[in-house]
Structures are given as C-alpha cells and as structure tokens.
Design a protein around this motif. Structure first.
Motif, mmCIF file in Angstrom:
data_model
loop_
_atom_site.group_PDB
_atom_site.id
_atom_site.type_symbol
_atom_site.label_atom_id
_atom_site.label_comp_id
_atom_site.label_asym_id
_atom_site.label_seq_id
_atom_site.Cartn_x
_atom_site.Cartn_y
_atom_site.Cartn_z
ATOM 1 N N ILE A 160 -18.461 66.975 29.953
ATOM 2 C CA ILE A 160 -17.549 67.997 30.443
ATOM 3 C C ILE A 160 -18.170 68.603 31.698
ATOM 4 O O ILE A 160 -19.335 68.999 31.697
ATOM 5 C CB ILE A 160 -17.335 69.112 29.402
ATOM 6 N N SER A 161 -17.374 68.683 32.776
ATOM 7 C CA SER A 161 -17.883 69.277 34.015
ATOM 8 C C SER A 161 -17.003 70.458 34.397
ATOM 9 O O SER A 161 -15.831 70.276 34.749
ATOM 10 C CB SER A 161 -17.897 68.243 35.145
ATOM 11 N N GLY A 162 -17.575 71.659 34.336
ATOM 12 C CA GLY A 162 -16.859 72.862 34.728
ATOM 13 C C GLY A 162 -17.065 73.108 36.212
ATOM 14 O O GLY A 162 -18.165 73.483 36.630
ATOM 15 N N TYR A 163 -16.013 72.923 36.992
ATOM 16 C CA TYR A 163 -16.115 72.987 38.455
ATOM 17 C C TYR A 163 -15.534 74.279 39.021
ATOM 18 O O TYR A 163 -14.607 74.864 38.474
ATOM 19 C CB TYR A 163 -15.357 71.821 39.078
ATOM 20 N N THR A 164 -16.115 74.682 40.148
ATOM 21 C CA THR A 164 -15.592 75.776 40.979
ATOM 22 C C THR A 164 -15.522 77.075 40.187
ATOM 23 O O THR A 164 -14.517 77.794 40.227
ATOM 24 C CB THR A 164 -14.205 75.418 41.574
ATOM 25 N N ILE A 187 -22.271 72.578 34.871
ATOM 26 C CA ILE A 187 -21.604 73.736 35.456
ATOM 27 C C ILE A 187 -21.793 73.731 36.972
ATOM 28 O O ILE A 187 -22.923 73.676 37.461
ATOM 29 C CB ILE A 187 -22.149 75.051 34.873
ATOM 30 N N ALA A 188 -20.669 73.782 37.703
ATOM 31 C CA ALA A 188 -20.711 73.847 39.165
ATOM 32 C C ALA A 188 -20.164 75.191 39.619
ATOM 33 O O ALA A 188 -18.983 75.484 39.421
ATOM 34 C CB ALA A 188 -19.896 72.716 39.772
ATOM 35 N N PHE A 189 -21.017 76.009 40.207
ATOM 36 C CA PHE A 189 -20.587 77.283 40.776
ATOM 37 C C PHE A 189 -20.152 77.077 42.222
ATOM 38 O O PHE A 189 -20.730 76.273 42.953
ATOM 39 C CB PHE A 189 -21.722 78.308 40.750
ATOM 40 N N THR A 190 -19.145 77.841 42.631
ATOM 41 C CA THR A 190 -18.802 77.887 44.042
ATOM 42 C C THR A 190 -19.393 79.146 44.654
ATOM 43 O O THR A 190 -19.657 80.124 43.942
ATOM 44 C CB THR A 190 -17.279 77.860 44.259
ATOM 45 N N VAL A 191 -19.617 79.103 45.958
ATOM 46 C CA VAL A 191 -20.199 80.258 46.645
ATOM 47 C C VAL A 191 -19.424 80.546 47.925
ATOM 48 O O VAL A 191 -18.738 79.678 48.477
ATOM 49 C CB VAL A 191 -21.695 80.034 46.985
ATOM 50 N N TYR A 220 -27.227 70.383 33.568
ATOM 51 C CA TYR A 220 -27.710 70.885 34.855
ATOM 52 C C TYR A 220 -26.604 71.692 35.508
ATOM 53 O O TYR A 220 -25.474 71.764 34.995
ATOM 54 C CB TYR A 220 -28.179 69.755 35.778
ATOM 55 N N PHE A 221 -26.923 72.282 36.653
ATOM 56 C CA PHE A 221 -25.962 73.047 37.438
ATOM 57 C C PHE A 221 -25.738 72.356 38.776
ATOM 58 O O PHE A 221 -26.574 71.578 39.242
ATOM 59 C CB PHE A 221 -26.467 74.474 37.684
ATOM 60 N N MET A 222 -24.598 72.678 39.384
ATOM 61 C CA MET A 222 -24.303 72.165 40.721
ATOM 62 C C MET A 222 -23.713 73.297 41.564
ATOM 63 O O MET A 222 -23.347 74.350 41.064
ATOM 64 C CB MET A 222 -23.294 71.013 40.659
#
Length: 311
Positions: A160-164, A187-191, A220-222
């Motif tokens: 599972i990839s949680g994006y943005t 988990i991918a955070f947006t900035v 991991y995080f992205m």
C-alpha cells in the motif's frame, strides 16, 4: 499471486523506478477528461484499460533497459468513498474498480515476466492534498482508509502506498490500517516550496511523529508532488533522513497553488530533472526509488533512469 508482500522492499535491488504523472499527461497531452483528477474510471472501457496498460508496459520496458526494478502504481489514488462520491461513484462501484485495477496490473506483470516488478496500491488523502480543510485524527483516518485498504487486501497487491499526504495523523491512520491487514506500507509526503508540509510541519517532525505512533511500521517514506528545488535544501545527514528512500518529483517548479490554476502543462526540463534526482541520490545513496509526478512523462522517466545509472 503476490510476490513482495512479505519482503518489501527487496534488499537486492539498488534502484526502483515509479511513475505517478499519468493523470497530467492524459489531461494535458492526450486530451483525456478526468473528472476529479480520477484515472480509475478508465477501467470501465476497453480504450481506457488499454491506455492504462500502455503506461504500465512502458515503465516495465524502461526498467528492463535501465536494469532497474519497477514499482507499478495503481490508478486508485482518489478511489476512496468521499472523492468517489463527488464524481458519482458508489462504494460498490469503488470496490469493483479498485480490485479490477489491481487485476489488470497483475496481468500485465505476468505477461511481461520481468522481475522485480512490484504492484503498489496507490491511495491518497481524503481531501485536497494541497489544502486540506480539516485534519482527521489518526483514529478517524484509520477507520476511513480501512475501507479502501480492506478491499485492496483481497487482491494481488504487494504494498500500500499512501501518496501526497499533507499531515502526520492521516499517515498514521493509513499505516495502522495497512498493518491490520498485514500489508507493507509506504508513506509519501508532499511539501510546499519551503520544503515543509502544507500544514506546516517539517519533514523531520512529520516522519518522527509517524514513526513514534506506529512503531516504525512503514517500510519507508518518500517525498512526492514537489520539485527538487523545493526540498533539496532541507535534506540532511540526520537519522530521520535514513527513513526517506524515495523521491517522486514534479517537473514544474510551480507551487501547488500555481499548479491548481494552471491551464497549460509545465513539463519543465527532463534532462535537468534527471540530473537533480541523481544528485540527491549521490548525496544520499540509501535512496532506492526515483520517479516522476505531475508534469512528467516517459521522457522524464528515461532521463531519471539514465542519470541515476550514470551518476
């Protein structure tokens, strides 16, 4: 069948390519209408499914050429209850489309017979990632995202990839839900242009908070949906940085607000973007996943792969 669910990410692969720029390419370059920025409705037609398969096959071909692993991202980023309802889809509709999307990806992977090819169930925030009106608590986020994750858990998805994502508590809820269904999660955070999350937290604060609340369960995080110049200066040789293993970057230097108002696509400079991501990977060799988000297409992905391999 799932392949990497119990061993994600594969430790014997130094580079993965991932692509999440399909929607902007479809809208601006191919004239495809995507209400609500949703690509999962393409699953409903033969023509739409062929478009989706084309992106998957192109990425696998690039992975083969670059001797890199491939993470296939599903077209299900906004296929959750609230955002689906906003464009006329019921929970039953969403269940079928979520699962059909993964089935299509599994078929493409099987036909390609290329390893490693990872199937990622891409899920997104409940609200506008750039400007969420209300922040859920982690308990609320867990309950909300469990609906979509439970549906995806019945498929051949590997991760599972949680994006943005724009704030920590939604990420915490996603991770807890994925853990409940025994799925790896990224988990991918947006900035924003200052390298901070839209809700103000620094990447260091957000990652530390999420890890503390979830016993470090995320694989991991992205960072995604931002140009390298927006965040490269905040990356540092600190313990939290070791948790970032992926960068899925925008082609444009525009802010999120500017992108929302854009009537033409800013596709930036593919060669420059590849060089910028390769430079970040030189600085932080543990980064394993590189790719393109808004404004990118296979030109950018090719440059990213080439630069990463020749760095």
């Amino acid at each position: 069948m799932t392949i990497y669910r119990d061993s994600f990410p594969p430790s014997n692969v130094d580079l993965f390519l991932a692509y999440t720029g399909m929607e902007t390419d479809l809208i601006f370059n191919q004239g495809v209408d995507l209400p609500g920025f949703a690509s999962y409705p393409l699953m409903k037609s033969t023509e739409g499914r062929e478009l989706l398969k084309g992106y998957l096959k192109d990425l696998i071909a690039l992975g083969k050429e670059a001797d890199a692993g491939v993470i296939l991202e599903s077209p299900t980023w906004v296929a959750n209850r609230d955002r689906g309802a906003a464009i006329g889809y019921s929970p039953d509709d969403l269940k079928k489309l979520n699962q059909d999307a993964i089935s299509l990806m599994a078929a493409v992977r099987s036909e390609s017979d290329y390893s490693p090819t990872v199937i990622s169930a891409n899920i997104g925030p409940r609200e506008d990632a750039y400007a969420p009106e209300a922040q859920m608590t982690s308990d609320q986020a867990e309950r909300y995202h469990a609906e979509q994750i439970s549906i995806l858990a019945e498929t051949d998805v590997d991760v599972i990839s949680g994006y943005t994502l724009a704030y920590p508590s939604e990420a915490i809820g996603m991770i807890r839900s994925a853990r409940r269904f025994r799925l790896p999660v990224v988990i991918a955070f947006t900035v924003e242009t200052d390298g901070r999350l839209p809700t103000g937290e620094s990447l260091a604060q957000a990652i530390s908070e999420v890890d503390a609340a979830t016993d470090g369960y995320a694989a991991y995080f992205m960072i995604n949906c931002a140009h390298p110049e927006h965040f490269s200066s905040v990356l540092e040789g600190a313990p939290w940085m070791q948790r970032i293993k992926g960068i899925i970057a925008n082609a444009s230097r525009c802010s999120h607000a500017e992108l929302d108002e854009a009537e033409e696509l800013d596709d930036g400079n593919p060669t420059e973007l590849g060089a910028q991501l390769a430079d970040i990977r030189r600085r932080f060799p543990h980064i394993q996943v590189l790719g393109g988000c808004c404004g990118t297409d296979m030109r950018h992905m090719s440059q990213i792969a080439t630069a990463a391999r020749t760095a």
